[in-house]
Design a protein around this motif. Structure first.
Motif: not given
Length: 697
Positions: A106-108, A114-115, A163-165, A169-170
């Protein structure tokens, strides 16, 4: 408007809020609500940008497990994703807690993310025998590139927000703890800067970088070892590769085809059963939910050997101080040294920091006196299997430990009630059977004695959860659940070798079924002197335990991996078992001594005799109430003995094969071989007669 998804506007930001406790799972109500709220936001002329945020402790944490196995009601998740990706207003997802599976999908599908720094994201569908089926295999590689997408999707492991940043991914990380405030500020910035709609499906830079490379072939080759026997990880690779070779819409069609193949695989049923069984075992039959639980703020351990040291690490890892008592300083120093070495090795591999090594070691102290157990809340005895020694230890603990302290034994076979009889507080005595290596293996087989109090039962189950183990509460008998079944299999494996099979043939049949190692390789890993001591204990108790060629190996100091030779031989620095002609000669001599003429034995006979004897014993365990449910046995075997989770556990696997097939074979072997182990279980016969399965109990 859905009650679980609402829309309102704050300034120029249209806010879509999901509030579906406890984890905002993607139920039909949530999916419908997401579409309705988006439509409202699209029509709101005052909203320049839209923000998706969740109430409670987490962002959308995945599918709704209450809908597992039921037909998907419209709108399906891929349809919801299409709506969000095709929004004509910039769509921002604000992530806190975990965004897992359909939550991350859903997020992607949103345009920006933003997280909070404390958040984690992942696509764990592979752990249920599936692949991400709502665009995860097509969108994630467009953000991360092939290698990381392959790693994340085929393992199901999570990555943290930082790591997602880095991976793309974010788009931003906020160090605060107010996700709505962080999301609003980020969304307003998007609006103020006039950022355009940015669909992940249109991103091609990472795809172009990996096109034409051999990354997929290399990854499949590595999976042959890491995911041996599994179906869905390879389908995940196929789906991700489609993202690099097909236009987005065709890639989505390919993902759905592969998702359907996974849904139809028997492995999915096994993994789903294992998933639910792990959660169900914590609900103990007859134990009220409000049963009081004692505080465990300090722990004592008797024995600094392999088991004692590993057990100590479990408690230090979660911040609980541990005192280890040994008889001699030399043994204590050696044990503490091994614990430090284990932690140092973890630090070298990047699993923990050097600071964490020191923090954990500071929580572990050594002693040569039981007096240091006066104030501990729990003592776990971890010495070798000798009833006289254990009773002597528990008598000392009874005299030293404070009232209310729990006295536990790590025994793998011995009678908890007899151990408890050495104390004046049998209600506080319980078995806590850890599995080797204790700091790694997830199972904790908690064993209730006839007088163990409900409070103690509830406490040791809570302790299992605290130290990140899967706790199963079982009854008291020789070997409890796991080893009682294992010893039946082990005896049958020995008989098969006596009759003409080789240890490596028996082991190969078991590894082909999906076990990480066979009966004899496992014995070498544990140390074959362990079984030898158990047999000697039983002989001393007057039992008729037959002679064994393995006893001859122990007498020659071939104890397994620790002496570089057991049933197999081993090379320095390697755990790979190598067949040894010396052992073949010992087996041949043993057959001559026993007057056995070896014969050809088929793999099918090995499979049936090793596995069906376990199923028959498992049925007897259920008959006797040693295990309350078949799923308890399945969890014990998956997490304690390496039974392949994709087969769901031995009792689930038996149901899949058909209990009539099992019973027919058991009756045949009872007629041919005799022995109590082949006497058909009354429960097995009853279930077959009624056309029922273990799962129906």
């Amino acid at each position: 408007m859905s009650e679980v998804v609402t829309y309102n506007r704050e300034g120029t930001v249209g806010v879509i809020t999901v509030n579906y406790p406890p984890v905002n799972a993607l139920s039909h109500a949530v999916r419908s609500g997401l579409v309705a709220a988006l439509e409202q936001g699209q029509k709101d002329s005052g909203a320049k940008v839209l923000l998706l945020v969740c109430e409670g402790r987490t962002f959308i944490a995945g599918a709704d497990i209450r809908e597992f196995g039921k037909p998907m009601q419209s709108p399906g998740l891929p349809e919801v994703m299409d709506h969000y990706e095709n929004s004509d207003k910039p769509m921002v997802a604000a992530i806190h807690g975990t965004a897992l599976g359909g939550g991350l999908e859903t997020a992607i599908a949103c345009h920006y993310r933003i997280a909070l720094s404390s958040a984690r994201v992942g696509l764990p569908e592979v752990k249920l025998g599936l692949l991400p089926g709502a665009g995860g295999t097509q969108r994630l590689p467009r953000l991360t590139g092939a290698k990381k997408a392959l790693e994340m999707i085929t393992t199901g492991e999570f990555v943290d927000a930082r790591e997602a940043l880095e991976l793309g991914i974010v788009d931003a990380v906020d160090d605060g703890d107010d996700i709505k405030a962080a999301g609003l500020a980020f969304a307003q910035k998007i609006a103020d800067e006039g950022k355009p709609v940015r669909r992940v499906r249109d991103l091609t830079e990472k795809l172009e970088a990996d096109k034409g490379s051999d990354v997929f072939d290399q990854f499949r080759a590595s999976l042959e070892k890491k995911a041996r026997g599994l179906f869905s990880p390879f389908k995940c690779v196929d789906a991700i590769q489609a993202a690099f070779e097909l236009p987005f819409d065709e890639g989505m069609k390919r993902e759905r085809e592969l998702f359907t193949e996974c849904m139809e695989s028997p492995q999915r049923a096994g993994l789903i059963h294992a998933f639910f069984a792990e959660r169900e075992v914590s609900k103990v039959k007859g134990l009220a939910k409000d049963t009081p639980v004692r505080d465990i703020n300090s722990v004592g351990i008797i024995g600094a050997g392999t088991m004692g040291g590993g057990i100590a690490m479990n408690f230090a890892n979660v911040g609980i101080p541990v005192t280890i008592v040994e008889v001699k300083q030399e043994a204590l120093d050696k044990g503490l040294g091994i614990i430090r070495k284990n932690y140092e090795n973890s630090a070298k591999k990047g699993r923990i920091s050097q600071q964490q090594v020191e923090e954990r070691m500071a929580l572990i102290s050594g002693s040569l006196t039981y007096d240091d157990f006066k104030e501990v809340d729990l003592v776990i005895e971890a010495v070798f299997e000798n009833m006289a020694i254990k009773k002597e230890i528990f008598a000392k603990l009874d005299a030293v430990c404070k009232p209310g302290a729990i006295l536990a034994s790590n025994t793998s076979t011995l009678d908890i009630d007899e151990i408890a009889s050495a104390t004046g507080r049998p209600e506080d005595v319980v078995g806590m059977h850890f599995f080797s290596p204790a700091n790694v293996m997830k199972l904790l087989e908690n064993v209730r004695g006839s007088k163990t109090s409900d409070e103690v039962k509830a406490t040791v189950m809570a302790v299992a959860k605290k130290i990140k183990k899967v706790g199963v509460l079982v009854g008291n008998c020789y070997g409890f659940v796991g080893n009682r079944m294992l010893h039946k299999r082990g005896a049958e494996a020995m008989s098969l070798v006596n009759e003409g099979a080789t240890p490596q043939q028996v082991d190969k049949v078991l590894t082909d079924l999906g076990y990480p190692m066979g009966q004899f390789a496992m014995s070498d890993l544990a140390g074959i002197d362990v079984g030898y001591r158990i047999r000697e204990e039983r002989r001393n108790a007057g039992e008729n335990v037959p002679a064994s060629w393995v006893d001859k190996l122990v007498e020659q100091n071939r104890l397994g991996q620790k002496t570089m030779a057991g049933v197999y031989k081993y090379e320095e620095g390697s755990r790979k078992p190598i067949p040894d002609p010396e052992v073949d000669a010992i087996i041949a001599d043993f057959r001559k001594e026993q007057g056995i003429t070896p014969r050809e034995i088929s793999d099918q006979e090995i499979l049936e005799r090793c596995m069906f004897v376990m199923i028959n014993e498992g049925a007897k365990i259920l008959e006797e109430g040693i295990a309350d449910r078949a799923l308890d046995i399945d969890v014990v075997w998956i997490y304690g003995y390496g039974f392949p989770a994709y087969r769901g556990g031995p009792m689930f696997w038996a149901d899949q094969l058909g209990l009539d097939t099992i019973l027919q074979a058991v009756e045949k072997y009872y007629d041919e071989l005799g022995g109590d182990q082949w006497k058909p279980s009354a429960l097995l016969k009853k279930l077959v007669a009624e056309g029922k399965s273990f799962g129906d109990l």
